[in-house]
Design a protein around this motif. Structure first.
Motif, PDB file in Angstrom:
ATOM      1  N   ALA A   1       0.825  -1.203   0.000  1.00  0.00           N
ATOM      2  CA  ALA A   1       0.000   0.000   0.000  1.00  0.00           C
ATOM      3  C   ALA A   1       0.861   1.255   0.000  1.00  0.00           C
ATOM      4  N   ALA A   2       1.967   1.234   0.740  1.00  0.00           N
ATOM      5  CA  ALA A   2       2.852   2.397   0.780  1.00  0.00           C
ATOM      6  C   ALA A   2       3.470   2.655  -0.586  1.00  0.00           C
ATOM      7  N   ALA A   3       3.896   1.589  -1.265  1.00  0.00           N
ATOM      8  CA  ALA A   3       4.479   1.750  -2.596  1.00  0.00           C
ATOM      9  C   ALA A   3       3.461   2.347  -3.561  1.00  0.00           C
TER      10      ALA A   3
ATOM     11  N   ALA B   1      -0.397  18.656  -5.111  1.00  0.00           N
ATOM     12  CA  ALA B   1       0.937  19.210  -5.363  1.00  0.00           C
ATOM     13  C   ALA B   1       1.534  19.804  -4.095  1.00  0.00           C
ATOM     14  N   ARG B   2       0.692  20.458  -3.284  1.00  0.00           N
ATOM     15  CA  ARG B   2       1.178  21.059  -2.047  1.00  0.00           C
ATOM     16  C   ARG B   2       1.688  19.980  -1.089  1.00  0.00           C
TER      17      ARG B   2
ATOM     18  N   MET C   1       0.390   9.482  -5.168  1.00  0.00           N
ATOM     19  CA  MET C   1       0.599  10.869  -4.751  1.00  0.00           C
ATOM     20  C   MET C   1       1.424  11.633  -5.782  1.00  0.00           C
ATOM     21  N   ARG C   2       2.474  10.991  -6.300  1.00  0.00           N
ATOM     22  CA  ARG C   2       3.311  11.635  -7.315  1.00  0.00           C
ATOM     23  C   ARG C   2       2.482  11.933  -8.575  1.00  0.00           C
TER      24      ARG C   2
ATOM     25  N   VAL D   1       5.447  14.690   1.456  1.00  0.00           N
ATOM     26  CA  VAL D   1       4.680  13.493   1.790  1.00  0.00           C
ATOM     27  C   VAL D   1       5.283  12.244   1.144  1.00  0.00           C
ATOM     28  N   GLY D   2       5.922  12.419  -0.015  1.00  0.00           N
ATOM     29  CA  GLY D   2       6.540  11.266  -0.660  1.00  0.00           C
ATOM     30  C   GLY D   2       7.630  10.650   0.203  1.00  0.00           C
ATOM     31  N   GLY D   3       8.440  11.492   0.812  1.00  0.00           N
ATOM     32  CA  GLY D   3       9.484  11.000   1.697  1.00  0.00           C
ATOM     33  C   GLY D   3       8.908  10.318   2.921  1.00  0.00           C
TER      34      GLY D   3
END
Length: 289
Positions: free
Chosen positions: A238-240, A258-259, A246-247, A265-267
């Protein structure tokens, strides 16, 4: 209300009752949806492509006797969706200390279980949920999972209404759509335990034991032995997928997506995935011992 006498969601026009309060209160902005206001006993939200599908879903939940969701009243003269206001307290962006309550955690798990029970059998006909431009794959479907169960998919501390220290309702159904009960319940646990790299702990949450809290949630929701053993791998998958989505949304939809991406949030999701990968065995042990 008798479903046979209910006005179809697409035809509902909200007309204020005589003498209805008209004071406008700006509600806290969500990660994606902004310009949400409270007017008297109603919430006004920008109309979105999934609004009518959500409206049908909320009708179903009402008919199923689920009292923890708002009711869709129609659209006002400005074209905004109008829903009933669900009274209570929601957490801030950085959840306060009261959100750590284990009694509250138990009540959240039980509320989501009741939601899934009430959702069973709902198939949107007149207004299907829009197809996502990015695949909405549930994590590791299980043959025993209800196929296409409509779920909330965003049961964060900010979207749970709390009264007298217990979860009483859910708001912000913007991300609702077909998934599985395990995916939605795990996603809820992820936010409420929370499951993340300790370096990303909210202020004041540094000493919370995620293994204990996950077990409390699992027991309260009622995960089976098989589900408990699937949870870590399901969370990694799910995280992957979440990071990819999100990207994608940040690049194609902009706005709040985008914000959030710009805010890192990706990190955060990547660190969560790494933490889950490093703790598969301790998580299974905590869930099954």
């Amino acid at each position: 209300m008798n479903p046979a006498h209910r006005v179809p969601v697409a035809s509902r026009v909200y007309t204020p009752a005589p003498g209805e309060a008209s004071d406008v209160e700006l509600m806290p902005a969500g990660d994606v949806t902004e310009s949400v206001v409270r007017v008297g006993g109603t919430i006004r939200r920008p109309h979105q492509p999934q609004s009518l599908a959500v409206g049908e879903y909320l009708d179903w939940l009402e008919d199923a006797g689920f009292e923890g969701s708002p009711r869709f009243l129609g659209r006002d003269t400005q074209g905004r969706d109008v829903l009933t206001f669900v009274p209570g307290q929601c957490a801030e962006a950085r959840p306060e200390s009261w959100v750590q309550s284990e009694d509250l955690l138990v009540s959240v798990a039980r509320l989501v279980r009741r939601l899934h029970t009430a959702s069973a059998g709902f198939v949107p006909h007149a207004h299907p949920f829009p197809r996502s431009p990015f695949p909405r794959r549930p994590v590791r479907p299980n043959p025993t999972d209800a196929a296409g169960l409509i779920c909330h998919l965003d049961v964060t501390p900010q979207n749970v209404v709390v009264r007298d220290g217990l979860a009483a309702g859910l708001v912000d159904f913007d991300l609702a759509g077909p998934s599985t009960a395990l995916h939605d319940s795990f996603n809820t646990a992820m936010h409420w335990v929370p499951l993340r790299d300790p370096a990303d702990a909210w202020p004041g949450w540094e000493d919370r034991d995620p293994f204990r809290r996950l077990r409390i949630f699992a027991d309260a929701y009622g995960w089976t032995e098989q589900e408990r053993r699937r949870v870590p791998d399901a969370g990694i998958e799910a995280a992957a997928l979440s990071c990819e989505r999100m990207r994608h949304n940040a690049a194609t939809l902009g706005g709040g997506w985008a914000r959030m991406w710009q805010d890192g949030v990706g990190g955060l999701i990547s660190r969560r995935r790494a933490w889950l990968e490093a703790n598969v065995q301790p998580l299974v042990a905590a869930l099954t011992r």
